[in-house]
Scaffold this active site. Structure first.
Site, mmCIF file in Angstrom:
data_model
loop_
_atom_site.group_PDB
_atom_site.id
_atom_site.type_symbol
_atom_site.label_atom_id
_atom_site.label_comp_id
_atom_site.label_asym_id
_atom_site.label_seq_id
_atom_site.Cartn_x
_atom_site.Cartn_y
_atom_site.Cartn_z
ATOM 1 N N ASP A 102 0.834 -1.203 0.000
ATOM 2 C CA ASP A 102 0.000 0.000 0.000
ATOM 3 C C ASP A 102 0.870 1.254 0.000
ATOM 4 O O ASP A 102 1.514 1.565 1.000
ATOM 5 C CB ASP A 102 -0.913 -0.010 1.229
ATOM 6 C CG ASP A 102 -1.796 1.220 1.311
ATOM 7 O OD1 ASP A 102 -2.129 1.770 0.248
ATOM 8 O OD2 ASP A 102 -2.147 1.626 2.431
ATOM 9 N N ASP A 296 -1.731 5.624 -5.340
ATOM 10 C CA ASP A 296 -1.997 4.761 -4.190
ATOM 11 C C ASP A 296 -2.341 3.344 -4.639
ATOM 12 O O ASP A 296 -3.434 3.096 -5.152
ATOM 13 C CB ASP A 296 -3.147 5.350 -3.371
ATOM 14 C CG ASP A 296 -3.511 4.513 -2.158
ATOM 15 O OD1 ASP A 296 -2.777 3.549 -1.859
ATOM 16 O OD2 ASP A 296 -4.519 4.814 -1.506
#
Length: 507
Positions: A102, A296
């Protein structure tokens, strides 16, 4: 008063827009309204040293040295529906866990207690090297949250840099809506900057520790290869590569195009404009960067500020052969289904994002083809193939998530404060490339700074706000009296995507 009038005016405009839209069907399709769930070169080794491509990027090119870039190839599994995860060993003796990659958060957190949706967890009591700090930590997301304790332990990446590193670990003891059915990961690896770490920036993130203790360059790169894989598939294929310490040239084609990192918290970039097919949306560039624009890997979709999202949907309906869909397809609540063998992608346009180049007077364009954003989800009764829209609206800024990242090899060059995009070697389907890069283009037609936050109010608005300050205080008190009795209502107007594993974080 002025603000309320402005809100009312925009509400009227949007209601008028949706009220007068005309509906046409140009091709056969069906909308599936039922509920759907998102389920559930290995032998090649090359010892390499860090060499430069002439721009300071570390490459794997010299058959000597300490880093095994090719050992890291295919070290990820998963796809956009389940998330991309990597295997790690934590503690002494080592306990194997899969960790979600992430780039939109900064904590390294792993399940440290049983949970019905995970098969195993990191048992701190079985590690002789685990040390608790006595501090608690909690992170809440748009959907889901977890709480636990901070500690430290030894960690090694199974197919990563050689060496074991002492890292900060958030041992997750309780969670709600964070672990999901059908996923095969037990924690999350936050690769962003210390500013996002919780409970505060003194908690050194995972990759910072690796750079300091192993002496590798402050660069990592990411290839995500789940494009075109149905989210209903029950098997997690080799999902891509996380290269720590540089970039592996065999994973991309052509040149790497760089955009500056605007601010070091998220990986924030500056978006100059968007195109649907050959249509420029012609919005003020600050609209694209409203709040922020970030890259992201933990967010599934391409998420756009509400005004931008509505403009994109309108442009798609104008340029595609489908003049109308049920609004449920665009907002993510319904799937569009075609008879098996019919492919919908030819009916949709390309989507392009222009990013400011490191030469700030120029830009470059990254483009995704419809196969990346019209995404296969499931089939129905063996006769229909169903797809979802890979974009959603966002109240928290523009997020370049997996929908776009799957088309590119993305270089997170933290050492030189820049992000690089190149064509991914795995973004190909039936011999057709799923992404494009072009440039450079002049950026003279956009503002010198598109990421300056919300659009500036005209001077008269500012004056009116100042004059109405006292009235605003009274209004706030009245609004509180009205809202408090209704606090249990669903206040979220944000459209979310039910298959996002991490979503856009609110920290």
């Amino acid at each position: 008063m002025a603000h309320c009038a402005s809100v009312s005016m925009w509400a009227f405009v949007f209601s008028l827009y949706f009220g007068v839209s005309v509906c046409y069907f140009a091709i056969p399709l069906r909308i599936y309204t039922g509920r759907y769930n998102i389920s559930s070169d290995a032998g090649l080794t090359r010892r390499v040293a860090m060499t430069s491509d002439g721009t300071g990027l570390s490459l794997a090119s010299d058959p000597t040295g300490p880093v095994d870039f090719l050992d890291m190839v295919h070290n990820l599994q998963g796809d956009y529906g389940r998330g991309y995860y990597i295997e790690m060993s934590i503690g002494t003796p080592g306990q194997k866990v899969n960790i979600l990659v992430d780039t939109g958060s900064s904590n390294f957190a792993v399940a440290a207690a049983p949970h019905p949706f995970i098969t195993h967890y990191f048992d701190t009591a079985l590690s002789s090297t685990y040390q608790t700090s006595g501090r608690t930590v909690a992170v809440r997301y748009t959907q889901g949250n977890w709480e636990g304790e901070l500690g430290t332990d030894l960690c090694a990446v199974t197919k990563g840099p050689n060496g074991t590193v002492t890292i900060n670990i958030a041992a997750i003891l309780s969670s709600e809506g964070f672990f999901l059915p059908g996923v095969n990961w037990q924690g999350i690896l936050g690769l962003a900057y210390p500013m996002l770490a919780r409970p505060d920036s003194s908690v050194e993130p995972f990759f910072n520790s690796f750079v300091k203790q192993l002496g590798i360059p402050d660069i990592f790169s990411l290839q995500m290869c789940g494009a075109g894989i149905s989210a209903s598939s029950t098997v997690d294929p080799p999902g891509g590569s996380l290269i720590m310490g540089g970039a592996e040239p065999t994973l991309y084609r052509g040149s790497v195009w760089y955009t500056p990192i605007v601010e070091e918290w998220y990986f924030q970039v500056e978006v100059l404009k968007l195109e649907v097919g050959d249509q420029n949306l012609d919005l003020d560039c600050r609209e694209y960067n409203m709040d922020k624009a970030i890259v992201d890997s933990g967010t599934t979709l391409l998420r756009l500020p509400v005004n931008v999202f509505n403009a994109v949907v309108e442009a798609i309906t104008r340029s595609s052969l489908i003049q109308d869909f049920s609004s449920g397809f665009w907002d993510g609540s319904k799937l569009a289904c075609w008879m098996k063998g019919e492919t919908p992608w030819r009916f949709f346009p390309k989507l392009s994002i222009y990013l400011r180049a490191t030469n700030t007077s120029q830009s470059f364009r990254i483009t995704i083809l419809p196969k990346l954003y019209i995404q296969p989800i499931t089939d129905v009764d063996g006769t229909l193939d169903c797809f979802r829209f890979g974009l959603s609206s966002s109240a928290n800024g523009l997020v370049i998530g997996a929908t776009v990242m799957e088309g590119f090899y993305v270089v997170f060059d933290r050492a030189q404060r820049r992000l690089g995009f190149a064509l991914s070697s795995c973004a190909v389907s039936d011999g057709e490339a799923l992404s494009e890069i072009a440039g450079p283009f002049s950026a003279a037609d956009v503002a010198a700074n598109c990421s300056g936050g919300p659009l500036k109010e005209p001077l008269m608005w500012v004056i009116s706000y100042a004059l109405m300050g006292v009235c605003a205080l009274v209004l706030i008190i009245l609004l509180l009296l009205l809202v408090l009795p209704c606090r249990h209502r669903n206040r979220s107007g944000e459209i979310t995507d039910e298959s996002s594993l991490v979503r856009h974080r609110i920290k």
